[in-house]
Structures are given as structure tokens and as C-alpha cells.
Design a protein around this motif. Structure first.
Motif, PDB file in Angstrom:
ATOM      1  N   ASP A 138       0.817  -1.214   0.000  1.00  0.00           N
ATOM      2  CA  ASP A 138       0.000   0.000   0.000  1.00  0.00           C
ATOM      3  C   ASP A 138       0.851   1.265   0.000  1.00  0.00           C
ATOM      4  OD1 ASP A 138      -2.256  -1.581   0.036  1.00  0.00           O
ATOM      5  OD2 ASP A 138      -2.821  -1.108   2.104  1.00  0.00           O
ATOM      6  N   GLY A 139       2.186   1.109   0.039  1.00  0.00           N
ATOM      7  CA  GLY A 139       3.067   2.256  -0.100  1.00  0.00           C
ATOM      8  C   GLY A 139       3.802   2.702   1.145  1.00  0.00           C
ATOM      9  N   LEU A 140       3.652   2.032   2.264  1.00  0.00           N
ATOM     10  CA  LEU A 140       4.363   2.432   3.473  1.00  0.00           C
ATOM     11  C   LEU A 140       5.824   1.986   3.396  1.00  0.00           C
ATOM     12  CD1 LEU A 140       1.828   3.420   4.876  1.00  0.00           C
ATOM     13  CD2 LEU A 140       2.404   1.988   6.811  1.00  0.00           C
ATOM     14  N   GLU A 143      10.223   0.241   7.346  1.00  0.00           N
ATOM     15  CA  GLU A 143      10.298   0.398   8.801  1.00  0.00           C
ATOM     16  C   GLU A 143       8.937   0.752   9.387  1.00  0.00           C
ATOM     17  OE1 GLU A 143      12.502   3.382  11.815  1.00  0.00           O
ATOM     18  OE2 GLU A 143      13.802   2.446  10.303  1.00  0.00           O
ATOM     19  N   LYS A 144       8.237   1.656   8.729  1.00  0.00           N
ATOM     20  CA  LYS A 144       6.911   2.066   9.200  1.00  0.00           C
ATOM     21  C   LYS A 144       5.923   0.907   9.067  1.00  0.00           C
ATOM     22  CE  LYS A 144       5.632   6.475   8.815  1.00  0.00           C
ATOM     23  NZ  LYS A 144       5.131   7.738   8.247  1.00  0.00           N
ATOM     24  N   ALA A 145       6.019   0.146   7.977  1.00  0.00           N
ATOM     25  CA  ALA A 145       5.133  -1.004   7.772  1.00  0.00           C
ATOM     26  C   ALA A 145       5.353  -2.050   8.862  1.00  0.00           C
ATOM     27  CB  ALA A 145       5.350  -1.612   6.387  1.00  0.00           C
ATOM     28  N   SER A 146       6.611  -2.293   9.234  1.00  0.00           N
ATOM     29  CA  SER A 146       6.918  -3.268  10.292  1.00  0.00           C
ATOM     30  C   SER A 146       6.372  -2.819  11.633  1.00  0.00           C
ATOM     31  CB  SER A 146       8.424  -3.483  10.408  1.00  0.00           C
ATOM     32  OG  SER A 146       8.900  -4.176   9.290  1.00  0.00           O
ATOM     33  N   SER A 147       6.576  -1.564  11.953  1.00  0.00           N
ATOM     34  CA  SER A 147       6.102  -1.030  13.227  1.00  0.00           C
ATOM     35  C   SER A 147       4.575  -1.058  13.300  1.00  0.00           C
ATOM     36  CB  SER A 147       6.627   0.404  13.381  1.00  0.00           C
ATOM     37  OG  SER A 147       6.176   0.958  14.578  1.00  0.00           O
ATOM     38  N   LEU A 148       3.929  -0.648  12.228  1.00  0.00           N
ATOM     39  CA  LEU A 148       2.465  -0.634  12.195  1.00  0.00           C
ATOM     40  C   LEU A 148       1.901  -2.055  12.222  1.00  0.00           C
ATOM     41  CD1 LEU A 148      -0.110   0.997  12.119  1.00  0.00           C
ATOM     42  CD2 LEU A 148       0.132   1.178   9.630  1.00  0.00           C
ATOM     43  N   ALA A 149       2.572  -2.994  11.574  1.00  0.00           N
ATOM     44  CA  ALA A 149       2.123  -4.394  11.594  1.00  0.00           C
ATOM     45  C   ALA A 149       2.135  -4.940  13.018  1.00  0.00           C
ATOM     46  CB  ALA A 149       3.013  -5.247  10.688  1.00  0.00           C
ATOM     47  N   PRO A 180      -8.475   1.201  11.289  1.00  0.00           N
ATOM     48  CA  PRO A 180      -8.456   1.432   9.834  1.00  0.00           C
ATOM     49  C   PRO A 180      -8.253   2.900   9.469  1.00  0.00           C
ATOM     50  CG  PRO A 180     -10.222  -0.081  10.412  1.00  0.00           C
ATOM     51  CD  PRO A 180      -9.685   0.489  11.701  1.00  0.00           C
ATOM     52  N   THR A 181      -8.835   3.807  10.248  1.00  0.00           N
ATOM     53  CA  THR A 181      -8.677   5.241  10.001  1.00  0.00           C
ATOM     54  C   THR A 181      -7.216   5.649  10.158  1.00  0.00           C
ATOM     55  OG1 THR A 181     -10.910   5.648  10.774  1.00  0.00           O
ATOM     56  CG2 THR A 181      -9.419   7.543  10.741  1.00  0.00           C
ATOM     57  N   MET A 182      -6.585   5.164  11.206  1.00  0.00           N
ATOM     58  CA  MET A 182      -5.179   5.467  11.434  1.00  0.00           C
ATOM     59  C   MET A 182      -4.315   4.918  10.301  1.00  0.00           C
ATOM     60  SD  MET A 182      -2.829   4.768  14.803  1.00  0.00           S
ATOM     61  CE  MET A 182      -3.636   3.237  15.061  1.00  0.00           C
ATOM     62  N   ILE A 183      -4.607   3.713   9.841  1.00  0.00           N
ATOM     63  CA  ILE A 183      -3.839   3.117   8.744  1.00  0.00           C
ATOM     64  C   ILE A 183      -3.987   3.969   7.480  1.00  0.00           C
ATOM     65  CG2 ILE A 183      -3.692   1.132   7.196  1.00  0.00           C
ATOM     66  CD1 ILE A 183      -4.447  -0.609   9.684  1.00  0.00           C
ATOM     67  N   LEU A 186      -1.901   7.119   7.780  1.00  0.00           N
ATOM     68  CA  LEU A 186      -0.473   6.859   7.618  1.00  0.00           C
ATOM     69  C   LEU A 186      -0.126   6.582   6.157  1.00  0.00           C
ATOM     70  CD1 LEU A 186       0.269   4.716  10.784  1.00  0.00           C
ATOM     71  CD2 LEU A 186       1.275   6.916  10.208  1.00  0.00           C
ATOM     72  N   GLU A 187      -0.992   5.823   5.485  1.00  0.00           N
ATOM     73  CA  GLU A 187      -0.738   5.527   4.065  1.00  0.00           C
ATOM     74  C   GLU A 187      -0.791   6.783   3.220  1.00  0.00           C
ATOM     75  OE1 GLU A 187      -2.446   0.946   3.874  1.00  0.00           O
ATOM     76  OE2 GLU A 187      -3.759   2.585   3.336  1.00  0.00           O
TER      77      GLU A 187
END
Length: 190
Positions: A138-140, A143-149, A180-183, A186-187
Motif C-alpha cells: 500500500d506504499g508504506l 520500517e513504518k510497515a513493520s512497526s504498524l504491523a 483502519p482510520t489510522m492506517i 499513515l498511508e
């Protein structure tokens, strides 16, 4: 259902309901109308080996279901919303979602062995991998994708535990409102 699958099925349900330490082998045998010989034939390592088989079985079912949901949704935010919808639906129709978490199975994990802890960690790592890959798609940034996951995984697991302990879908509904709103935010900031 073969004997080994029957033992795993019964043990998983009891472990989910009563925890590992609160479930005895004799109770599993009684419910399945099984002998100790049958249990030890399939699980020579005893209760801990059976627990590992239960965790692997749950692992496969949970990961498969999450993968399936993610494949049907165009974005991570929508997929997380769909996972939460599924959890809410399961709780409302079945009165439990214990089958969607391993935390109920391994209550008292601080007293369990390293192989059991590693089996649990493997499920969480796989779930985070599903979330991380999709967030990256989705474009993250990685590092940000790992933390958010990790945060998504912790939110889902915590929401399930709260739902089960409060006997309410309110925790999952709150997570569905905000996660979902936060995701999405961030995206869109990437």
C-alpha cells in the motif's frame, strides 16, 4: 475424524476454555472416550507435545483465514476492518472468539517451555508478516510497515482478550473505529 485429529480438537477446545494449566489429560481422554495408550501413541511427549500440535493447528487456521480476508480486500485498512467484522460476527453468533487467538490456550505461558513460546511467537510473526507485506504494498516504507504491523497485531490480540473478558464486542468495535482510520492516514502521508 481420525484419533489424532480428535485429540487435537478436544484438547484445543479445552485449552481455550480452561487454559493449558487448567486442563488435565484425563479430561481430554474422557471427553474423547480415549485411552492413555491412544494419546501417548500420537503424542509420546505428553501434554506439552499435544499443546504444540494444538498451537500449530490454530496457527494454520488463523493465518489461512487472515490471508483469505486480505486477498479479498483492496487495501490494508479495509482488510483490517474485515478481520474485525469477522471477529465481531463470530463473537455475536458463537458467543466466543477463542478460536481466533492462542492467548487463551497458553494462559500461564510464563511457566511453559521455550518450544511452546517459540510456537506462539511464530504465529504472531506470521500474522505480522501478512500485515507488513500488505502495508508495504500500500506504499508504506518498510520500517513504518513493520512497526504498524506489530501495532495491528497487538491491537487485534488485545481486542480479542478484552472482548472475551468483558463479554462484549465493545473493544473490537472501538478498534474497528480507529485502527483502519489510522492506517489510511499513515498511508496517505507517505
Amino acid at each position: 475424524m481420525d484419533t489424532k485429529s480428535l485429540i487435537i480438537d478436544i484438547a484445543t477446545k479445552l485449552f481455550q476454555k480452561q487454559g493449558y494449566t487448567g486442563t488435565g489429560l484425563n479430561e481430554i481422554l474422557k471427553l474423547g472416550h480415549l485411552t492413555k495408550g491412544a494419546l501417548y501413541h500420537h503424542f509420546p511427549g505428553g501434554k506439552e507435545e499435544l499443546l504444540l500440535a494444538c498451537i500449530r493447528s490454530l496457527h494454520e487456521a488463523i493465518a489461512e483465514d487472515i490471508e483469505s480476508i486480505f486477498e479479498r480486500q483492496p487495501t490494508t485498512a479495509e482488510a483490517i476492518g474485515a478481520v474485525l467484522d469477522r471477529l465481531i460476527f463470530l463473537y455475536e453468533t458463537e458467543g466466543t472468539i477463542a478460536g481466533y487467538t492462542i492467548s487463551s490456550v497458553v494462559s500461564g505461558i510464563d511457566t511453559l517451555s521455550d518450544p511452546v513460546r517459540r510456537a506462539c511467537a511464530q504465529l504472531y510473526v506470521e500474522m505480522q508478516g501478512i500485515f507488513r507485506r500488505r502495508l508495504a504494498e500500500d506504499g508504506l516504507a518498510a520500517e513504518k510497515a513493520s512497526s504498524l504491523a506489530l501495532m495491528v497485531n497487538a491491537s487485534l490480540e488485545g481486542g480479542i482478550v478484552l472482548c472475551l473478558t468483558t463479554q462484549s464486542t465493545e473493544p473490537l468495535l472501538a478498534i474497528k473505529q480507529w485502527l483502519p482510520t489510522m492506517i489510511k492516514e499513515l498511508e496517505s502521508s507517505e
